[in-house]
Design a protein around this motif. Structure first.
Motif, PDB file in Angstrom:
ATOM      1  N   GLY A 184      84.571 -19.846  11.973  1.00  0.00           N
ATOM      2  CA  GLY A 184      84.438 -19.455  10.571  1.00  0.00           C
ATOM      3  C   GLY A 184      83.298 -20.182   9.879  1.00  0.00           C
ATOM      4  N   TRP A 185      83.189 -21.494  10.134  1.00  0.00           N
ATOM      5  CA  TRP A 185      82.082 -22.262   9.557  1.00  0.00           C
ATOM      6  C   TRP A 185      80.734 -21.702  10.000  1.00  0.00           C
ATOM      7  CZ3 TRP A 185      83.896 -28.017  10.609  1.00  0.00           C
ATOM      8  CH2 TRP A 185      84.900 -28.357   9.679  1.00  0.00           C
ATOM      9  N   LEU A 186      80.598 -21.467  11.301  1.00  0.00           N
ATOM     10  CA  LEU A 186      79.315 -21.023  11.832  1.00  0.00           C
ATOM     11  C   LEU A 186      78.962 -19.618  11.354  1.00  0.00           C
ATOM     12  CD1 LEU A 186      79.453 -22.426  15.487  1.00  0.00           C
ATOM     13  CD2 LEU A 186      78.577 -23.489  13.416  1.00  0.00           C
ATOM     14  N   LYS A 187      79.958 -18.743  11.294  1.00  0.00           N
ATOM     15  CA  LYS A 187      79.706 -17.389  10.809  1.00  0.00           C
ATOM     16  C   LYS A 187      79.318 -17.394   9.335  1.00  0.00           C
ATOM     17  CE  LYS A 187      82.399 -14.462  13.946  1.00  0.00           C
ATOM     18  NZ  LYS A 187      83.506 -13.465  14.029  1.00  0.00           N
ATOM     19  N   ALA A 188      79.896 -18.301   8.570  1.00  0.00           N
ATOM     20  CA  ALA A 188      79.612 -18.370   7.134  1.00  0.00           C
ATOM     21  C   ALA A 188      78.147 -18.701   6.871  1.00  0.00           C
ATOM     22  CB  ALA A 188      80.514 -19.403   6.468  1.00  0.00           C
ATOM     23  N   ASP A 189      77.516 -19.388   7.809  1.00  0.00           N
ATOM     24  CA  ASP A 189      76.102 -19.744   7.646  1.00  0.00           C
ATOM     25  C   ASP A 189      75.169 -18.575   7.941  1.00  0.00           C
ATOM     26  OD1 ASP A 189      76.906 -22.281   6.971  1.00  0.00           O
ATOM     27  OD2 ASP A 189      76.612 -23.100   8.980  1.00  0.00           O
ATOM     28  N   LYS A 190      75.711 -17.519   8.554  1.00  0.00           N
ATOM     29  CA  LYS A 190      74.983 -16.261   8.786  1.00  0.00           C
ATOM     30  C   LYS A 190      73.703 -16.423   9.602  1.00  0.00           C
ATOM     31  CE  LYS A 190      76.733 -14.240   4.470  1.00  0.00           C
ATOM     32  NZ  LYS A 190      77.806 -13.496   5.133  1.00  0.00           N
ATOM     33  N   ASN A 191      73.722 -17.333  10.576  1.00  0.00           N
ATOM     34  CA  ASN A 191      72.543 -17.491  11.429  1.00  0.00           C
ATOM     35  C   ASN A 191      72.906 -17.724  12.903  1.00  0.00           C
ATOM     36  OD1 ASN A 191      73.593 -20.063  11.144  1.00  0.00           O
ATOM     37  ND2 ASN A 191      71.605 -21.070  10.856  1.00  0.00           N
ATOM     38  N   LEU A 192      74.108 -17.321  13.301  1.00  0.00           N
ATOM     39  CA  LEU A 192      74.555 -17.584  14.667  1.00  0.00           C
ATOM     40  C   LEU A 192      73.572 -17.101  15.734  1.00  0.00           C
ATOM     41  CD1 LEU A 192      78.423 -17.101  15.134  1.00  0.00           C
ATOM     42  CD2 LEU A 192      76.984 -18.960  15.973  1.00  0.00           C
ATOM     43  N   PRO A 193      72.985 -15.907  15.624  1.00  0.00           N
ATOM     44  CA  PRO A 193      72.066 -15.456  16.676  1.00  0.00           C
ATOM     45  C   PRO A 193      70.817 -16.317  16.814  1.00  0.00           C
ATOM     46  CG  PRO A 193      72.840 -13.593  15.377  1.00  0.00           C
ATOM     47  CD  PRO A 193      73.267 -14.833  14.650  1.00  0.00           C
ATOM     48  N   ALA A 249      75.021 -16.315  19.651  1.00  0.00           N
ATOM     49  CA  ALA A 249      74.471 -17.651  19.857  1.00  0.00           C
ATOM     50  C   ALA A 249      74.137 -17.868  21.327  1.00  0.00           C
ATOM     51  CB  ALA A 249      75.467 -18.702  19.390  1.00  0.00           C
ATOM     52  N   LYS A 250      73.171 -18.723  21.586  1.00  0.00           N
ATOM     53  CA  LYS A 250      72.859 -19.134  22.952  1.00  0.00           C
ATOM     54  C   LYS A 250      73.674 -20.387  23.242  1.00  0.00           C
ATOM     55  CE  LYS A 250      70.651 -19.006  26.876  1.00  0.00           C
ATOM     56  NZ  LYS A 250      70.877 -17.904  27.836  1.00  0.00           N
ATOM     57  N   VAL A 251      74.612 -20.294  24.185  1.00  0.00           N
ATOM     58  CA  VAL A 251      75.600 -21.348  24.368  1.00  0.00           C
ATOM     59  C   VAL A 251      75.466 -22.006  25.738  1.00  0.00           C
ATOM     60  CG1 VAL A 251      78.053 -21.916  24.340  1.00  0.00           C
ATOM     61  CG2 VAL A 251      77.189 -20.101  22.848  1.00  0.00           C
ATOM     62  N   TYR A 252      75.403 -23.327  25.726  1.00  0.00           N
ATOM     63  CA  TYR A 252      75.478 -24.124  26.953  1.00  0.00           C
ATOM     64  C   TYR A 252      76.842 -24.791  26.960  1.00  0.00           C
ATOM     65  CZ  TYR A 252      74.456 -27.520  30.599  1.00  0.00           C
ATOM     66  OH  TYR A 252      74.492 -28.267  31.761  1.00  0.00           O
ATOM     67  N   ALA A 253      77.683 -24.446  27.933  1.00  0.00           N
ATOM     68  CA  ALA A 253      79.071 -24.903  27.979  1.00  0.00           C
ATOM     69  C   ALA A 253      79.273 -25.828  29.177  1.00  0.00           C
ATOM     70  CB  ALA A 253      80.017 -23.711  28.067  1.00  0.00           C
ATOM     71  N   SER A 254      79.824 -26.991  28.935  1.00  0.00           N
ATOM     72  CA  SER A 254      80.039 -27.943  30.031  1.00  0.00           C
ATOM     73  C   SER A 254      81.433 -28.525  29.959  1.00  0.00           C
ATOM     74  CB  SER A 254      79.008 -29.080  29.970  1.00  0.00           C
ATOM     75  OG  SER A 254      79.224 -29.866  28.811  1.00  0.00           O
ATOM     76  N   ASP A 255      81.936 -28.929  31.132  1.00  0.00           N
ATOM     77  CA  ASP A 255      83.242 -29.570  31.197  1.00  0.00           C
ATOM     78  C   ASP A 255      83.277 -30.478  32.414  1.00  0.00           C
ATOM     79  OD1 ASP A 255      86.093 -29.005  29.714  1.00  0.00           O
ATOM     80  OD2 ASP A 255      86.391 -29.693  31.778  1.00  0.00           O
ATOM     81  N   ILE A 256      84.081 -31.533  32.325  1.00  0.00           N
ATOM     82  CA  ILE A 256      84.207 -32.469  33.436  1.00  0.00           C
ATOM     83  C   ILE A 256      84.954 -31.859  34.618  1.00  0.00           C
ATOM     84  CG2 ILE A 256      86.391 -33.494  32.659  1.00  0.00           C
ATOM     85  CD1 ILE A 256      85.255 -36.236  33.420  1.00  0.00           C
TER      86      ILE A 256
END
Length: 228
Positions: free
Chosen positions: A51-60, A83-90
């Motif tokens: 919701g926070w990120l969408k409210a800023d209206k610049n996700l792409p 959005a361009k997402v880099y996802a990492s996990d242990i």
């Protein structure tokens, strides 16, 4: 037990019994009442961030690092919104599950980009760095290092969630009600909000938005901080 041991415990847990438990919690299948409560709490935190990120209206326009991505609960919807997402996990198993879910949901394996990495080995530069429900597995001194490192990767913003250290939650944790169930094999560390804010400020960030998620068994303080 030291912080290095904590990291080993977390890695081994989420590659074994913990993986099966949390894959169910982060899924949509049948779970017990406690797991459902935790699922709902975690999803509320994820929904708040989205919701926070969408409210800023610049996700792409954003590059996002989802550090400790689990099975992709946050990464996949952010990628779906451009959005361009880099996802990492242990956990290798968590990453594999995240890739499968992304392929099923988005129809491609190009975004998010998933990788098996712990927080300390992350590199690169991203507009926004997000780390949800990870700090609970590590003591304060280790959390200090992790947060500072994540700040160094963030060009503009960092979003963190943690279990806040309050008198009430400390009592719950002490009597074994914070994360109930026989499958609990990692320790739950609580962190003082003032300590987390101080680390962010020492790295050049100022808190802009905050939220608190509370269900019966899930408690999470969420902070968004931007570079000063």
């Amino acid at each position: 037990m030291n912080a290095a041991d904590d990291k080993t415990i977390v890695r081994e847990y989420f590659n074994s019994t913990g993986f099966d438990r949390w894959r169910r919690i982060y899924g949509d299948g049948e779970v017990n009442k406690v797991q459902l409560d935790i699922r709902n709490g975690h999803q509320q935190t994820v929904d708040t961030v989205i919701g926070w990120l969408k409210a800023d209206k610049n996700l792409p326009e954003l590059s996002i690092c989802d550090a400790g991505c689990g099975v992709g609960s946050l990464s996949i919807p952010l990628a779906a919104d451009g959005a361009k997402v880099y996802a990492s996990d242990i956990s290798e198993k968590m990453v594999s599950e995240g890739k499968d879910r992304a392929l099923q949901t988005l129809g491609n394996a190009e975004n998010p980009i998933f990788a098996v990495q712990d927080l300390e080995s992350l590199s690169g530069s991203y507009h926004t760095v997000i780390c949800l429900d990870v700090l609970i597995h590590y003591p304060q001194e280790k959390a200090d290092e992790m947060i500072s490192h994540l700040c160094s990767l963030a060009q503009s913003r960092i979003i963190l969630s943690f279990a806040p250290k309050t008198c009430a939650l400390s009592i719950l944790k002490k009597i074994g009600s914070f994360f109930p169930g026989a499958s609990k094999t990692t320790r739950a560390y609580l962190h003082r909000e003032a300590d987390v804010v101080k680390i962010l400020e020492s790295n050049g960030f100022a808190v802009q938005r905050q939220a608190f998620t509370k269900t019966r068994f899930y408690f999470s303080r969420l902070l968004e901080a931007t570079r000063k």
